[in-house]
Design a protein around this motif. Sequence first.
Motif, short mmCIF file in Angstrom:
data_model
loop_
_atom_site.label_atom_id
_atom_site.label_comp_id
_atom_site.label_asym_id
_atom_site.label_seq_id
_atom_site.Cartn_x
_atom_site.Cartn_y
_atom_site.Cartn_z
N LEU A 93 -9.18 -3.15 15.41
CA LEU A 93 -9.03 -2.21 14.50
C LEU A 93 -7.95 -1.61 14.28
CD1 LEU A 93 -12.97 -1.29 15.57
CD2 LEU A 93 -12.15 -2.80 12.87
N LEU A 142 -14.87 -2.52 7.72
CA LEU A 142 -15.88 -3.37 9.29
C LEU A 142 -16.83 -4.75 9.05
CD1 LEU A 142 -15.17 -2.33 12.39
CD2 LEU A 142 -17.11 -1.18 11.48
N ARG A 160 -14.45 2.91 4.29
CA ARG A 160 -14.31 2.01 5.87
C ARG A 160 -14.68 1.66 6.49
NH1 ARG A 160 -8.98 3.90 7.46
NH2 ARG A 160 -9.73 1.73 7.91
N VAL A 200 -13.26 -6.18 21.54
CA VAL A 200 -12.79 -4.77 20.29
C VAL A 200 -12.01 -4.83 20.81
CG1 VAL A 200 -13.70 -3.07 18.77
CG2 VAL A 200 -15.23 -5.02 19.91
N ARG A 228 -8.57 -9.22 12.17
CA ARG A 228 -8.04 -7.52 12.09
C ARG A 228 -8.41 -6.87 11.40
NH1 ARG A 228 -2.13 -6.92 10.93
NH2 ARG A 228 -2.64 -4.32 10.83
N SER A 229 -8.98 -5.63 11.32
CA SER A 229 -8.56 -4.13 10.07
C SER A 229 -7.58 -3.54 9.54
CB SER A 229 -9.61 -3.66 10.09
OG SER A 229 -9.92 -2.12 11.10
N PRO A 276 -8.97 3.00 12.69
CA PRO A 276 -10.78 3.09 11.05
C PRO A 276 -11.07 4.01 11.03
CG PRO A 276 -11.16 2.27 13.75
CD PRO A 276 -9.69 2.00 13.95
N LEU A 333 -19.20 1.74 15.03
CA LEU A 333 -19.35 0.52 16.09
C LEU A 333 -20.14 0.92 17.26
CD1 LEU A 333 -15.70 3.12 16.23
CD2 LEU A 333 -16.20 0.49 15.35
N MET A 378 -9.17 -1.42 19.53
CA MET A 378 -9.09 -0.36 18.46
C MET A 378 -7.48 0.70 19.16
SD MET A 378 -11.38 2.36 17.65
CE MET A 378 -11.34 3.18 19.23
#
Length: 254
Positions: free
Chosen positions: A171, A158, A154, A199, A83-84, A174, A190, A201
């Motif tokens: 994400l 990633l 940022r 993914v 995860r971010s 993001p 992305l 988000m």
Amino acid sequence: MSAVFQVKDLKKHFGGLAVTNNVSLSLAPGDRLALIGPNGAGKTTFVNLVTGVLKPDSGQVLLGGADVTPLKAADRVRRGLIRSFQVTRLFPDMTPEEHVALAILQRDGQSGRMFGHYSSRSRVMDEGGTILRQLGLHDLAHLKVREIAYGQQRLLELALAVALRPKVLLLDEPAAGVPQSETALIEEALDRLSPDLAVLMIEHDMDLVFRFAKRVIVLAAGTVIFDGSPKDVTQDRRVREAYLGSYADASNVA
């Protein structure tokens, strides 16, 4: 195509409040899923549950068909669930090259060899350089993080996620805090992610969501109220009432 990531009937209560209420979803390799909803809908709680930061009251999280619900967050990372975060967690006096090298060494269980040694390890340098180029950061590799723009920070986060070789990438906003003039950097990054990577988000920027997502899930009061295409979500009455409102009538919605 079989699912690489599944959430089954996930529940979490805080006191008498159900913040995650029987949430289920699945991702196949290559999926691009956006999870949206109003503030307080339970989106971040959901991510904390599936990544192991919080324990669910009931339900399952499966990765590659294996039940990872009992595992700690670090063990889920080792299995490829990455995860971010909404806010950058970078070291201001380290360079992008150092950050990515550290992520690679941590992934391989060799972070103790970081300082003074990583630059002599050709595999680490080659892989790190490839990742920085992929994310458009190669020209900034030797600058301190405090010297680069927030949008590029940022992107570096990633890059760190990519360095951990995710099977599933989550994400969490993001583009949060990124000036509108730099949002295109996030979108381009992305677009360059592996087409086989699944993914999910979370994002409040609806223009970004509709350009990114092939599928949209809407969460409201901890409950999934929609799961379908970006085109259909704008026509759903419950979604319009709970979240999108006038945005659904805007001419730029695809």
